[in-house]
Write an enzyme that holds these catalytic residues in place. Structure first.
Site, mmCIF file in Angstrom:
data_model
loop_
_atom_site.group_PDB
_atom_site.id
_atom_site.type_symbol
_atom_site.label_atom_id
_atom_site.label_comp_id
_atom_site.label_asym_id
_atom_site.label_seq_id
_atom_site.Cartn_x
_atom_site.Cartn_y
_atom_site.Cartn_z
ATOM 1 N N ASP A 37 83.366 26.847 70.996
ATOM 2 C CA ASP A 37 82.776 27.732 72.004
ATOM 3 C C ASP A 37 82.232 29.007 71.360
ATOM 4 O OD1 ASP A 37 85.130 28.916 71.288
ATOM 5 O OD2 ASP A 37 85.866 29.235 73.326
ATOM 6 N N HIS A 238 63.656 28.846 46.639
ATOM 7 C CA HIS A 238 64.481 29.277 47.770
ATOM 8 C C HIS A 238 65.955 29.013 47.487
ATOM 9 C CE1 HIS A 238 60.859 28.955 50.758
ATOM 10 N NE2 HIS A 238 60.861 30.066 50.041
ATOM 11 N N ASP A 255 65.799 37.862 46.178
ATOM 12 C CA ASP A 255 64.769 37.962 47.212
ATOM 13 C C ASP A 255 65.523 38.188 48.518
ATOM 14 O OD1 ASP A 255 62.806 37.571 49.155
ATOM 15 O OD2 ASP A 255 61.836 35.945 48.077
ATOM 16 N N ASP A 266 61.233 42.766 53.037
ATOM 17 C CA ASP A 266 61.154 41.561 52.203
ATOM 18 C C ASP A 266 60.843 41.997 50.774
ATOM 19 O OD1 ASP A 266 60.901 39.052 51.163
ATOM 20 O OD2 ASP A 266 59.240 38.423 52.434
ATOM 21 N N HIS A 349 53.104 29.049 44.495
ATOM 22 C CA HIS A 349 53.090 29.570 45.865
ATOM 23 C C HIS A 349 51.999 30.631 46.018
ATOM 24 C CE1 HIS A 349 55.154 33.300 44.601
ATOM 25 N NE2 HIS A 349 55.990 32.532 43.912
ATOM 26 N N HIS A 353 52.251 37.079 52.423
ATOM 27 C CA HIS A 353 52.186 36.620 53.807
ATOM 28 C C HIS A 353 52.268 37.835 54.718
ATOM 29 C CE1 HIS A 353 56.562 37.327 53.899
ATOM 30 N NE2 HIS A 353 56.627 36.638 52.772
ATOM 31 N N HIS A 360 57.820 35.666 57.927
ATOM 32 C CA HIS A 360 56.468 35.114 57.820
ATOM 33 C C HIS A 360 55.843 35.339 59.195
ATOM 34 C CE1 HIS A 360 56.676 32.950 53.865
ATOM 35 N NE2 HIS A 360 57.947 33.268 54.066
ATOM 36 N N GLU A 400 53.585 39.202 46.188
ATOM 37 C CA GLU A 400 54.721 38.598 45.490
ATOM 38 C C GLU A 400 54.315 37.527 44.479
ATOM 39 O OE1 GLU A 400 57.116 35.913 47.972
ATOM 40 O OE2 GLU A 400 55.947 36.581 49.688
ATOM 41 N N TYR A 404 57.557 30.664 36.931
ATOM 42 C CA TYR A 404 58.781 29.875 36.894
ATOM 43 C C TYR A 404 58.618 28.829 35.797
ATOM 44 C CZ TYR A 404 58.423 32.082 41.427
ATOM 45 O OH TYR A 404 58.221 33.007 42.419
ATOM 46 N N ARG A 421 59.981 36.792 39.857
ATOM 47 C CA ARG A 421 59.126 37.121 41.003
ATOM 48 C C ARG A 421 59.305 38.601 41.295
ATOM 49 N NH1 ARG A 421 60.538 33.351 44.020
ATOM 50 N NH2 ARG A 421 61.960 34.277 45.559
ATOM 51 N N GLU A 423 58.198 41.342 44.351
ATOM 52 C CA GLU A 423 57.634 41.381 45.704
ATOM 53 C C GLU A 423 57.845 42.747 46.332
ATOM 54 O OE1 GLU A 423 58.012 38.855 49.882
ATOM 55 O OE2 GLU A 423 59.631 38.775 48.395
#
Length: 453
Positions: A37, A238, A255, A266, A349, A353, A360, A400, A404, A421, A423
């Site tokens: 619950d 990620h 990140d 971000d 990538h 964004h 996003h 960003e 890699y 990275r 950003e």
């Protein structure tokens, strides 16, 4: 609260509905059961919050083309409030939120058909709330059954999302102030994590430093699941904070951003676990930082959103050739690397964004009313797309770039398992852009100095 930013936004929606004598319906998000619950921590629907500033579940807004706005919400209930806390209630809501009336949400099925009968069209977010379209259709069916008695159902249904998306894309002053604060809190959390970092800690322990800083400063928590990636894990885009050990000689990529009053920060920073970049790490870091600076230079009014990406790609592609990660004999010059998308072996990538209530955030990326153009598709081919959106003051984007490098016989071994990275969040201003997240160092010397301190 009639002069609140939420009331002003509702007025803009009402004006947009005037031509079709429309009624806009906006529900908030439902509560989600976690187990037993117990529920997941509640997070309102972003569109609903944008128009109301009301954080309780089980709520709806009905905005008429006349400018009248009615709220459906939970009534006060002392028995439930003992367990779950006070509710705003029907009597206090109009003055607190600047709406014209508040109704018990349990009367929604009774009152909505009556409201719809006064309008020629109905607007709601398509495809966003499960069962919403069927519920609206049920209300319309009730009205159609009473047409012989003079009732009239709206004849047109419209998707409200494009209208709200466009409104949210350009931030007003109230939103900008909240996003600055989200950026400040996020930056302070990254500083705390850098200062706490040392060999032998685990990824989840740095995540705990972030969470402490977010909540201590008044944020609701993370705006998205925090990425804390040690060593080779930084090559997983990620990677969630796990139990991997932070080791001397390796990098750590974080990140993470805070959510402050609904708005997201971000930030990504990559730093040496033991406080000192190795020579290969510093070479790649300097390249990514140069790519970010090139992208920042293209983030300005009148530029296309995609321009920042291609500026970063050009710098990264040239650097990959210069450092020997790509071969001129095999891949050609920088233009060939871009055309063939060979750089995507190391940078797969985009460079940013939209950012706002959602990490996003909403808003068209393509300029649909302009002629189509050809662009690389990322797989060595070409794809026809509409031109990228043109930036204007008030838009907020992330910037960003990254690199890699996974182990490969074609790559110098000294670069293996390095993921970097960088950003920052950028508010487009009349003169260019303002970085909202530079409260945490980005230059490698400054990062080392912070970690020594």
């Amino acid at each position: 609260m009639t002069d609140s930013p939420h009331a002003a936004r509702r007025a803009r929606v009402a004006r947009a509905l005037q031509a079709g004598r429309g009624l806009a319906l906006v529900p908030t998000a439902p509560e989600t059961l976690r187990n037993g619950d117990a529920h997941h921590p509640y997070r309102f629907d972003s569109h609903f919050w944008y128009l109301s500033g009301f954080a309780e579940p089980e709520a709806w807004l009905a905005i008429s083309h006349t400018g009248r706005c009615e709220l459906f919400c939970r009534a006060q209930d002392p028995a439930h409030e003992i367990w779950d806390g006070a509710r705003l209630g029907l009597q206090a809501a109009p003055a607190a939120l600047g709406v014209d009336a508040a109704h018990d949400v349990r009367t929604l099925d009774e009152l909505l058909p009556k409201l719809l009968a006064e309008h020629d069209s109905v607007w709601f977010p398509f495809g966003l709330h499960e069962g919403l379209a069927a519920r609206v259709e049920g209300w319309l069916a009730k009205l159609r059954q009473r047409e012989r008695s003079g009732a009239r159902a709206p004849a047109a249904l419209h998707d409200l999302r494009p209208l709200l998306d466009e409104m949210r894309l350009v931030k007003d002053e109230a939103e900008i102030a909240l996003m600055r604060r989200a950026g400040e809190i996020s930056a302070a959390a990254h500083v705390r994590a850098m200062q706490a970092c040392r060999p032998g800690l685990r990824e989840y322990q740095l995540e705990a430093e972030l969470l402490h800083a977010f909540r201590w400063a008044g944020a609701a928590g993370p705006a998205y699941p925090s990425i804390v990636a040690a060593g080779a894990n930084a090559c997983v885009l990620h990677h969630p904070a796990g139990d991997a050990e932070l080791r001397a000689g390796e990098l750590c990529l974080i990140d993470a951003g805070a959510e402050f009053q609904g708005y997201a920060g971000d930030i990504t920073r990559t730093f040496p676990v033991d406080g000192r970049f190795s020579a290969p790490q510093r070479e790649l870091y300097a390249l990514v930082l140069a790519a970010q600076q090139a992208a920042i230079g293209q983030t300005r009014p009148g530029a296309r959103k995609i321009d920042a990406h291609w500026a970063a790609v050009r710098v990264l592609s040239q650097g990959l050739l210069d450092l020997g990660l790509l071969s001129a004999e095999r891949h050609g010059g920088v233009d060939d690397v871009i055309e063939s998308a060979a750089y995507r072996a190391f940078y797969m990538h985009g460079t940013g964004h939209w950012l706002g209530l959602d990490v996003h955030d909403v808003g068209e990326v393509l300029q649909r009313d302009e002629p189509a153009v050809e662009q690389p598709d990322g797989n060595g081919g070409r794809v026809v797309r509409a031109p990228s959106r043109v930036l204007q003051p008030g838009m907020v984007v992330t910037i960003e770039p990254g690199l890699y490098v996974r182990p490969s016989a074609e790559v110098p071994e000294r670069f293996w398992n390095i993921g970097i990275r960088i950003e920052d969040d950028a508010l487009v201003t009349p003169a260019g852009c303002e970085l909202l997240t530079r409260g945490v160092p980005v230059a490698p010397d400054e990062i080392e100095a912070l970690m020594r301190g």
